[in-house]
Design a protein around this motif. Structure first.
Motif, short mmCIF file in Angstrom:
data_model
loop_
_atom_site.label_atom_id
_atom_site.label_comp_id
_atom_site.label_asym_id
_atom_site.label_seq_id
_atom_site.Cartn_x
_atom_site.Cartn_y
_atom_site.Cartn_z
N GLY A 236 0.85 -1.30 -0.15
CA GLY A 236 0.15 -0.15 0.08
C GLY A 236 0.82 1.08 0.10
O GLY A 236 0.42 2.23 -0.67
N THR A 237 1.81 1.34 0.68
CA THR A 237 2.75 2.41 0.73
C THR A 237 3.47 2.42 -0.45
O THR A 237 3.41 3.81 -1.03
CB THR A 237 4.04 1.92 1.63
N LEU B 61 2.25 1.56 -3.57
CA LEU B 61 1.15 1.91 -4.57
C LEU B 61 0.89 3.47 -4.27
O LEU B 61 0.39 4.13 -5.32
CB LEU B 61 0.06 1.23 -4.48
N LYS B 62 1.18 4.04 -2.99
CA LYS B 62 0.66 5.41 -2.67
C LYS B 62 1.75 6.23 -3.30
O LYS B 62 1.69 7.63 -3.12
CB LYS B 62 0.27 5.45 -1.35
N GLY B 63 2.88 5.89 -3.83
CA GLY B 63 4.01 6.58 -4.18
C GLY B 63 4.92 6.98 -3.15
O GLY B 63 5.88 7.79 -3.60
N SER B 64 4.91 6.30 -1.92
CA SER B 64 6.00 6.67 -1.08
C SER B 64 6.91 5.40 -1.26
O SER B 64 6.91 4.66 -2.23
CB SER B 64 5.42 6.48 0.36
N THR B 65 7.85 5.13 -0.31
CA THR B 65 8.82 4.35 -0.19
C THR B 65 8.79 3.54 0.99
O THR B 65 8.29 3.70 1.87
CB THR B 65 10.41 5.06 -0.49
#
Length: 246
Positions: A19-20, A22-26
């Protein structure tokens, strides 16, 4: 090994990480030492204040039950009880002595010993029911530890987030630090909520379910042993105990 519970635990970690991403974070953004200390050690501190050491120790031992649950086979137990009944009718109650030595379950061996010693049916029931209630209370106290951890950890997560935002406010003069600081502040909230809702609360519910099944097995045993002590026919005992089966 209960593969369903193991898969559920692994899936919990995968969902958070995936989820992290896919949300654009790392993935690296999920790690924050300060948030980890506040949430995990803060939750541990709350549990230490609330519970006695022996309760926490028992709770840790019970964790293995989630992934290696005891076998609950009421049908098999009923068959064994019928076998004991037939032995007692052929050889008398003393014929059950070899069964005591071969039994690994302390509750079963205690019940058989009371039976062999010629205890009155109601005396056997009274002793074993006290034992059942005591064991159930101890196990439920252990399961309650995980439930309480699931209550405390989200609150500690909020505390961690607020403390992180306080640190951000001290660096308002440096805009380059604001984004990273705010993101790090909310990592504590993720830790607290995820720990509670993906692990601690489900684990508590699972343990309570296992404890309930264990108590049901002991109730079947008590009823069976009392029936043997009363001299009931094996077929009557079987018919009575079948009522415990779904």
């Amino acid at each position: 090994m209960d593969m369903v519970s193991l898969i559920g635990t692994i899936l919990g970690f995968v969902v958070i990480i995936l989820g992290t991403v896919l949300k654009g974070s790392t993935v690296a953004a999920l790690w924050n030492p300060a948030a980890f200390v506040i949430v995990f050690f803060g939750t541990l501190a709350a549990l230490l204040v609330q519970n006695q050491g022996k309760v926490l120790k028992h709770a840790l031992k019970m964790m293995s039950m989630v992934y290696k649950p005891p076998r609950h086979q009421p049908g098999d137990l009923i068959s064994r009880i019928i076998g004991w009944s037939e032995i007692s009718r052929r050889q008398g109650l003393l014929g059950l002595e070899p069964q005591i030595e071969a039994e690994s379950d302390s509750f079963i061996s205690k019940g058989l010993q009371l039976l062999v010693d010629g205890g009155e049916p109601e005396a056997i029931r009274s002793v074993l029911e006290v034992d059942l209630q005591t064991r159930e209370a101890v196990d439920l106290a252990g399961a309650k530890v995980y439930e309480n951890a699931g209550i405390y950890s989200p609150t500690l997560g909020i505390i961690g987030a607020v403390m992180g935002l306080m640190a951000v406010m001290q660096n308002l003069a440096d805009p380059s630090k604001l984004g990273h600081g705010i993101a790090a502040a909310f990592v504590a909230t993720i830790y607290g909520v995820a720990l509670a809702n993906m692990f601690m609360l489900p684990m508590s519910a699972r343990l309570k379910s296992l404890i309930n099944k264990q108590s049901q097995m002991r109730e079947i045993l008590i009823e069976g042993l009392v029936s043997i002590a009363q001299g009931d026919n094996p077929r009557q005992i079987e018919a009575r105990l079948q009522g415990y089966l779904p």
